[in-house]
Design a protein around this motif. Sequence first.
Motif, PDB file in Angstrom:
ATOM      1  N   ILE A  52       0.841  -1.193   0.000  1.00  0.00           N
ATOM      2  CA  ILE A  52       0.000   0.000   0.000  1.00  0.00           C
ATOM      3  C   ILE A  52       0.879   1.247   0.000  1.00  0.00           C
ATOM      4  O   ILE A  52       1.803   1.376   0.796  1.00  0.00           O
ATOM      5  N   GLU A  53       0.559   2.148  -0.903  1.00  0.00           N
ATOM      6  CA  GLU A  53       1.228   3.439  -1.033  1.00  0.00           C
ATOM      7  C   GLU A  53       0.344   4.467  -0.309  1.00  0.00           C
ATOM      8  O   GLU A  53      -0.844   4.571  -0.605  1.00  0.00           O
ATOM      9  N   THR A  54       0.911   5.204   0.642  1.00  0.00           N
ATOM     10  CA  THR A  54       0.162   6.207   1.391  1.00  0.00           C
ATOM     11  C   THR A  54       0.759   7.575   1.119  1.00  0.00           C
ATOM     12  O   THR A  54       1.956   7.793   1.316  1.00  0.00           O
ATOM     13  N   ILE A  55      -0.084   8.492   0.656  1.00  0.00           N
ATOM     14  CA  ILE A  55       0.338   9.860   0.351  1.00  0.00           C
ATOM     15  C   ILE A  55      -0.430  10.796   1.274  1.00  0.00           C
ATOM     16  O   ILE A  55      -1.669  10.777   1.302  1.00  0.00           O
ATOM     17  N   THR A  56       0.305  11.602   2.044  1.00  0.00           N
ATOM     18  CA  THR A  56      -0.318  12.555   2.955  1.00  0.00           C
ATOM     19  C   THR A  56      -0.110  13.962   2.410  1.00  0.00           C
ATOM     20  O   THR A  56       1.014  14.339   2.065  1.00  0.00           O
ATOM     21  N   LEU A  57      -1.211  14.721   2.345  1.00  0.00           N
ATOM     22  CA  LEU A  57      -1.181  16.064   1.787  1.00  0.00           C
ATOM     23  C   LEU A  57      -1.643  17.092   2.810  1.00  0.00           C
ATOM     24  O   LEU A  57      -2.538  16.819   3.610  1.00  0.00           O
ATOM     25  N   LYS A  58      -1.046  18.261   2.763  1.00  0.00           N
ATOM     26  CA  LYS A  58      -1.521  19.425   3.516  1.00  0.00           C
ATOM     27  C   LYS A  58      -2.244  20.300   2.508  1.00  0.00           C
ATOM     28  O   LYS A  58      -1.789  20.460   1.372  1.00  0.00           O
ATOM     29  N   TYR A  59      -3.387  20.873   2.887  1.00  0.00           N
ATOM     30  CA  TYR A  59      -4.141  21.713   1.964  1.00  0.00           C
ATOM     31  C   TYR A  59      -4.698  22.920   2.705  1.00  0.00           C
ATOM     32  O   TYR A  59      -4.745  22.951   3.935  1.00  0.00           O
ATOM     33  N   ASN A  60      -5.100  23.943   1.941  1.00  0.00           N
ATOM     34  CA  ASN A  60      -5.608  25.170   2.551  1.00  0.00           C
ATOM     35  C   ASN A  60      -7.041  25.025   3.046  1.00  0.00           C
ATOM     36  O   ASN A  60      -7.356  25.409   4.161  1.00  0.00           O
ATOM     37  N   PHE A  61      -7.907  24.491   2.190  1.00  0.00           N
ATOM     38  CA  PHE A  61      -9.310  24.331   2.563  1.00  0.00           C
ATOM     39  C   PHE A  61      -9.978  23.379   1.591  1.00  0.00           C
ATOM     40  O   PHE A  61      -9.434  23.066   0.545  1.00  0.00           O
ATOM     41  N   PHE A  62     -11.185  22.924   1.960  1.00  0.00           N
ATOM     42  CA  PHE A  62     -12.023  22.201   1.016  1.00  0.00           C
ATOM     43  C   PHE A  62     -13.421  22.782   1.093  1.00  0.00           C
ATOM     44  O   PHE A  62     -13.796  23.407   2.092  1.00  0.00           O
ATOM     45  N   LYS A  63     -14.159  22.632   0.017  1.00  0.00           N
ATOM     46  CA  LYS A  63     -15.560  23.081  -0.002  1.00  0.00           C
ATOM     47  C   LYS A  63     -16.366  22.137  -0.876  1.00  0.00           C
ATOM     48  O   LYS A  63     -15.839  21.535  -1.813  1.00  0.00           O
ATOM     49  N   GLU A  64     -17.625  22.009  -0.532  1.00  0.00           N
ATOM     50  CA  GLU A  64     -18.507  21.169  -1.329  1.00  0.00           C
ATOM     51  C   GLU A  64     -18.981  21.960  -2.543  1.00  0.00           C
ATOM     52  O   GLU A  64     -19.313  23.153  -2.431  1.00  0.00           O
ATOM     53  N   LEU A  65     -18.986  21.300  -3.686  1.00  0.00           N
ATOM     54  CA  LEU A  65     -19.455  21.937  -4.914  1.00  0.00           C
ATOM     55  C   LEU A  65     -20.854  21.441  -5.230  1.00  0.00           C
ATOM     56  O   LEU A  65     -21.187  20.275  -4.978  1.00  0.00           O
ATOM     57  N   PRO A  66     -21.690  22.297  -5.804  1.00  0.00           N
ATOM     58  CA  PRO A  66     -23.028  21.839  -6.198  1.00  0.00           C
ATOM     59  C   PRO A  66     -22.943  20.839  -7.344  1.00  0.00           C
ATOM     60  O   PRO A  66     -22.098  20.965  -8.230  1.00  0.00           O
ATOM     61  N   VAL A  67     -23.822  19.847  -7.307  1.00  0.00           N
ATOM     62  CA  VAL A  67     -23.847  18.809  -8.327  1.00  0.00           C
ATOM     63  C   VAL A  67     -25.239  18.816  -8.968  1.00  0.00           C
ATOM     64  O   VAL A  67     -26.238  18.734  -8.251  1.00  0.00           O
ATOM     65  N   PRO A  68     -25.302  18.898 -10.301  1.00  0.00           N
ATOM     66  CA  PRO A  68     -26.629  18.804 -10.941  1.00  0.00           C
ATOM     67  C   PRO A  68     -27.206  17.409 -10.749  1.00  0.00           C
ATOM     68  O   PRO A  68     -26.487  16.431 -10.689  1.00  0.00           O
ATOM     69  N   ASN A  69     -28.515  17.337 -10.653  1.00  0.00           N
ATOM     70  CA  ASN A  69     -29.192  16.038 -10.498  1.00  0.00           C
ATOM     71  C   ASN A  69     -29.177  15.268 -11.797  1.00  0.00           C
ATOM     72  O   ASN A  69     -29.438  15.813 -12.866  1.00  0.00           O
TER      73      ASN A  69
END
Length: 152
Positions: free
Chosen positions: A134-151
């Motif tokens: 198993i390859e494990t990659i750890t990332l640091k990020y600024n933020f996440f947000k949910e995006l709207p998804v069309p139905n």
Amino acid sequence: MPESNPIPGFYFSVIFELLPQFSVDTKFQSVNGLKVTMETESYTEGGQNKFKHNLPLRSGYQDLVLKRGLTSDMSGLSMWCNQALENFVFYPANLVISLLNEKGNPLKVWYVSHAIPLSYELSDFDAEQNKIVIETITLKYNFFKELPVPNF
């Protein structure tokens, strides 16, 4: 009409805004770390001994951990991690994590901004066990947000 049933978390995709990107770079065993918490500061009010006020300061985001089986395929993601961790050359990348329905259409989508690699790890090699590496990659990020998804 959209369903209100809980969404299972076993069918998902991860797409990086990286070049080059190969098919192996979108396939992961698990994604962990889409978590935001609020940092607070305690304030003691004069004359009030029952409690302290907790004032919000800023949001904080947990590290994103991606796991996948190691393959012999060429990986743009691995090259990106090596550039950062071995050569100290960082190119922040954005990524999109999607939970998918049975047809492969997105049900929920999150945009992760400005990710950089923090660590790259391989699971143990053990001649007494027949397990996938198993390859494990750890990332640091600024933020996440949910995006709207069309139905669909």
